[in-house]
Enzyme design. Structure first.
Site, PDB file in Angstrom:
ATOM      1  N   GLY A  12       6.982 -40.267  46.026  1.00  0.00           N
ATOM      2  CA  GLY A  12       7.287 -39.278  44.986  1.00  0.00           C
ATOM      3  C   GLY A  12       8.766 -39.297  44.641  1.00  0.00           C
ATOM      4  N   ALA A  13       9.406 -40.444  44.873  1.00  0.00           N
ATOM      5  CA  ALA A  13      10.873 -40.536  44.768  1.00  0.00           C
ATOM      6  C   ALA A  13      11.365 -40.636  43.329  1.00  0.00           C
ATOM      7  CB  ALA A  13      11.372 -41.731  45.576  1.00  0.00           C
ATOM      8  N   ASP A  62       0.801 -46.723  43.964  1.00  0.00           N
ATOM      9  CA  ASP A  62      -0.045 -45.526  43.979  1.00  0.00           C
ATOM     10  C   ASP A  62      -0.396 -45.253  45.442  1.00  0.00           C
ATOM     11  OD1 ASP A  62      -2.106 -43.680  43.927  1.00  0.00           O
ATOM     12  OD2 ASP A  62      -3.119 -44.587  42.214  1.00  0.00           O
ATOM     13  N   VAL A  63       0.046 -44.121  45.976  1.00  0.00           N
ATOM     14  CA  VAL A  63      -0.168 -43.870  47.409  1.00  0.00           C
ATOM     15  C   VAL A  63      -1.654 -43.743  47.767  1.00  0.00           C
ATOM     16  CG1 VAL A  63       2.102 -42.822  47.827  1.00  0.00           C
ATOM     17  CG2 VAL A  63       0.155 -41.361  47.159  1.00  0.00           C
ATOM     18  N   SER A 140       3.202 -26.642  50.810  1.00  0.00           N
ATOM     19  CA  SER A 140       3.613 -25.672  49.791  1.00  0.00           C
ATOM     20  C   SER A 140       3.281 -24.273  50.290  1.00  0.00           C
ATOM     21  CB  SER A 140       2.836 -25.929  48.502  1.00  0.00           C
ATOM     22  OG  SER A 140       3.046 -24.886  47.568  1.00  0.00           O
ATOM     23  N   TYR A 153      -5.577 -28.004  44.202  1.00  0.00           N
ATOM     24  CA  TYR A 153      -4.194 -28.193  44.700  1.00  0.00           C
ATOM     25  C   TYR A 153      -3.983 -27.432  46.012  1.00  0.00           C
ATOM     26  CZ  TYR A 153       0.927 -28.084  44.798  1.00  0.00           C
ATOM     27  OH  TYR A 153       2.245 -28.186  45.174  1.00  0.00           O
ATOM     28  N   THR A 155      -6.033 -26.297  48.262  1.00  0.00           N
ATOM     29  CA  THR A 155      -6.796 -26.827  49.392  1.00  0.00           C
ATOM     30  C   THR A 155      -6.131 -28.063  49.967  1.00  0.00           C
ATOM     31  OG1 THR A 155      -8.866 -25.923  48.547  1.00  0.00           O
ATOM     32  CG2 THR A 155      -9.039 -27.790  50.059  1.00  0.00           C
ATOM     33  N   LYS A 157      -2.979 -28.725  49.910  1.00  0.00           N
ATOM     34  CA  LYS A 157      -1.734 -28.346  50.581  1.00  0.00           C
ATOM     35  C   LYS A 157      -2.016 -27.751  51.960  1.00  0.00           C
ATOM     36  CE  LYS A 157       0.827 -30.218  47.862  1.00  0.00           C
ATOM     37  NZ  LYS A 157       1.890 -31.166  48.219  1.00  0.00           N
TER      38      LYS A 157
HETATM   39  N1  LIG Z   1       8.155 -27.900  42.528  1.00  0.00           N
HETATM   40  C1  LIG Z   1       7.680 -26.935  43.267  1.00  0.00           C
HETATM   41  O1  LIG Z   1       7.876 -25.738  42.962  1.00  0.00           O
HETATM   42  C2  LIG Z   1       6.906 -27.234  44.505  1.00  0.00           C
HETATM   43  C3  LIG Z   1       6.512 -26.162  45.310  1.00  0.00           C
HETATM   44  C4  LIG Z   1       5.809 -26.390  46.467  1.00  0.00           C
HETATM   45  C5  LIG Z   1       5.502 -27.697  46.835  1.00  0.00           C
HETATM   46  N2  LIG Z   1       5.872 -28.734  46.038  1.00  0.00           N
HETATM   47  C6  LIG Z   1       5.518 -30.083  46.489  1.00  0.00           C
HETATM   48  O2  LIG Z   1       6.682 -30.880  46.533  1.00  0.00           O
HETATM   49  C7  LIG Z   1       6.321 -32.238  46.291  1.00  0.00           C
HETATM   50  C8  LIG Z   1       7.177 -32.776  45.166  1.00  0.00           C
HETATM   51  O3  LIG Z   1       6.917 -31.991  44.012  1.00  0.00           O
HETATM   52  P1  LIG Z   1       7.889 -31.974  42.753  1.00  0.00           P
HETATM   53  O4  LIG Z   1       7.879 -30.604  42.238  1.00  0.00           O
HETATM   54  O5  LIG Z   1       9.159 -32.629  43.099  1.00  0.00           O
HETATM   55  O6  LIG Z   1       7.014 -32.835  41.734  1.00  0.00           O
HETATM   56  P2  LIG Z   1       7.369 -33.986  40.700  1.00  0.00           P
HETATM   57  O7  LIG Z   1       6.243 -34.048  39.732  1.00  0.00           O
HETATM   58  O8  LIG Z   1       8.761 -33.814  40.188  1.00  0.00           O
HETATM   59  O9  LIG Z   1       7.340 -35.263  41.633  1.00  0.00           O
HETATM   60  C9  LIG Z   1       6.125 -35.755  42.149  1.00  0.00           C
HETATM   61  C10 LIG Z   1       6.197 -37.259  42.110  1.00  0.00           C
HETATM   62  O10 LIG Z   1       4.997 -37.791  42.681  1.00  0.00           O
HETATM   63  C11 LIG Z   1       4.636 -38.939  41.945  1.00  0.00           C
HETATM   64  N3  LIG Z   1       3.226 -39.248  42.127  1.00  0.00           N
HETATM   65  C12 LIG Z   1       2.160 -38.545  41.654  1.00  0.00           C
HETATM   66  N4  LIG Z   1       1.024 -39.173  41.991  1.00  0.00           N
HETATM   67  C13 LIG Z   1       1.386 -40.283  42.710  1.00  0.00           C
HETATM   68  C14 LIG Z   1       0.657 -41.321  43.320  1.00  0.00           C
HETATM   69  N5  LIG Z   1      -0.689 -41.367  43.263  1.00  0.00           N
HETATM   70  N6  LIG Z   1       1.333 -42.296  43.971  1.00  0.00           N
HETATM   71  C15 LIG Z   1       2.678 -42.281  44.010  1.00  0.00           C
HETATM   72  N7  LIG Z   1       3.431 -41.312  43.426  1.00  0.00           N
HETATM   73  C16 LIG Z   1       2.785 -40.329  42.795  1.00  0.00           C
HETATM   74  C17 LIG Z   1       4.969 -38.573  40.505  1.00  0.00           C
HETATM   75  O11 LIG Z   1       5.066 -39.722  39.674  1.00  0.00           O
HETATM   76  C18 LIG Z   1       6.280 -37.820  40.667  1.00  0.00           C
HETATM   77  O12 LIG Z   1       7.390 -38.684  40.546  1.00  0.00           O
HETATM   78  C19 LIG Z   1       4.827 -32.233  45.993  1.00  0.00           C
HETATM   79  O13 LIG Z   1       4.134 -32.579  47.179  1.00  0.00           O
HETATM   80  C20 LIG Z   1       4.543 -30.812  45.600  1.00  0.00           C
HETATM   81  O14 LIG Z   1       3.206 -30.456  45.862  1.00  0.00           O
HETATM   82  C21 LIG Z   1       6.572 -28.535  44.880  1.00  0.00           C
END
Ligand SMILES: NC(=O)c1ccc[n+]([C@@H]2O[C@H](COP(=O)([O-])OP(=O)(O)OC[C@H]3O[C@@H](n4cnc5c(N)ncnc54)[C@H](O)[C@@H]3O)[C@@H](O)[C@H]2O)c1
Length: 265
Positions: A12-13, A62-63, A140, A153, A155, A157
């Site tokens: 997710g970088a 794709d993970v 989360s 979502y 579930t 998490k």
């Molecule tokens: N933003 C928030 O408020 C928040 C709150 C709680 C938890 N989270 C968690 O933090 C993590 C990061 O979230 P974020 O807000 O930075 O989201 P984001 O959408 O900015 O980043 C998520 C990244 O995951 C990548 N991704 C999606 N499906 C993928 C796949 N199949 N293979 C590889 N990469 C994939 C996307 O391309 C994206 O770059 C997630 O696990 C999310 O559930 C976020």
């Protein structure tokens, strides 16, 4: 100095918390293998790391695709001969309730839950050889509370919290620590989209879900992840660290009368 020469994979970088974590670890001296499905976002993350004097490699993957993940980790073994850290941030935010389909469930479970399993399973032989190895997963606050139309979502998490404990048990004999962070609302592109880009309008509304009356920044989660990766966390495994500004500490009474809140007490 403990970070220099170490190699860390961050999924997710390309965006948000994963991008901030990749940059945070690279700034400390880790060579980051930045994994994501978004090539443009990955290029931006790697460029930002290199501009700051760090080192990173982009891996478009794709993970959910087990064989593709194994190929990436095989590349890490061939190119670096080691892998010390794994941080799993990749996720789909697919949120469905009564309208959920079988295809929705397959997708969200494959990406959010099996994706973490794929990466850790592939990385395990390298992690087992790395002194002080650590895995950090991302759950989360949504793992712990009901939210409307979010069967999918939320579930996944909650599953990640339990998956983390099970991984911590099985990897402890190899000296690998496994923990999970649970962010509150963080200003990422996903949240910004939900706000229609209008932070000034929405932060006061969503900020009240948190004791600190604001949303978090991606770097605040990244620093907590870096702590769990570090030797400062050497006796911490199988645990969940909320990085949520007090979201989970608050009860149904909410903030109550906060007219006296000065923000500095
Ligand atoms: N933003 C928030 O408020 C928040 C709150 C709680 C938890 N989270 C968690 O933090 C993590 C990061 O979230 P974020 O807000 O930075 O989201 P984001 O959408 O900015 O980043 C998520 C990244 O995951 C990548 N991704 C999606 N499906 C993928 C796949 N199949 N293979 C590889 N990469 C994939 C996307 O391309 C994206 O770059 C997630 O696990 C999310 O559930 C976020």
């Amino acid at each position: 100095m403990e970070w220099i020469g170490r190699v860390g994979a961050v999924t997710g970088a390309a965006s948000g918390i994963g991008a901030a974590t990749a940059q945070e670890l690279a700034a400390r001296g880790v060579h980051v293998v930045a994994m994501d499905i978004d090539p443009a976002g990955l290029s931006a993350t790697v460029a930002a790391i290199e501009a700051a004097g760090g080192a990173a490699t982009a891996a478009v993957v794709d993970v959910a695709e087990r064989a593709a993940v194994q190929d990436v980790i095989a590349g890490v073994a061939a190119g670096h001969g080691r892998l010390d850290l794994v941080v799993n941030c990749a996720a789909t935010f697919l949120a469905r309730g009564l309208d959920v389909t079988g295809a929705d469930w397959d997708h969200v479970l494959r990406v959010n839950v099996q994706g973490i399993s794929n990466v850790v399973q592939a990385a395990h032989p390298l992690l087992a050889r790395a002194p002080g190895a650590a895995v950090v997963n991302t759950a989360s606050i949504s793992a712990h509370v009901a939210q409307r139309s979010r069967w999918t979502y939320n579930t996944t998490k909650a599953a990640i919290v339990t998956l983390t404990r099970c991984m911590a048990m099985d990897l402890a004999p190899d000296g690998i620590r496994v923990n999970v962070v649970s962010p509150g609302w963080i200003w990422t592109p996903e949240v910004s989209r939900a706000a229609g880009g209008d932070r000034a309008a929405w932060e006061p509304v969503w900020g009240r879900f948190h004791l600190l009356r604001r949303l978090g920044e991606p770097v605040e989660v990244a620093r907590a992840i870096a702590f769990l990766c570090s030797s400062d966390a050497s006796f911490i495994t199988g645990t969940e660290l909320p990085v949520d500004g007090g979201y989970l500490a608050m009860g149904p009474e909410g903030l109550g009368d906060d007219s006296s809140f000065a923000g500095s007490r």
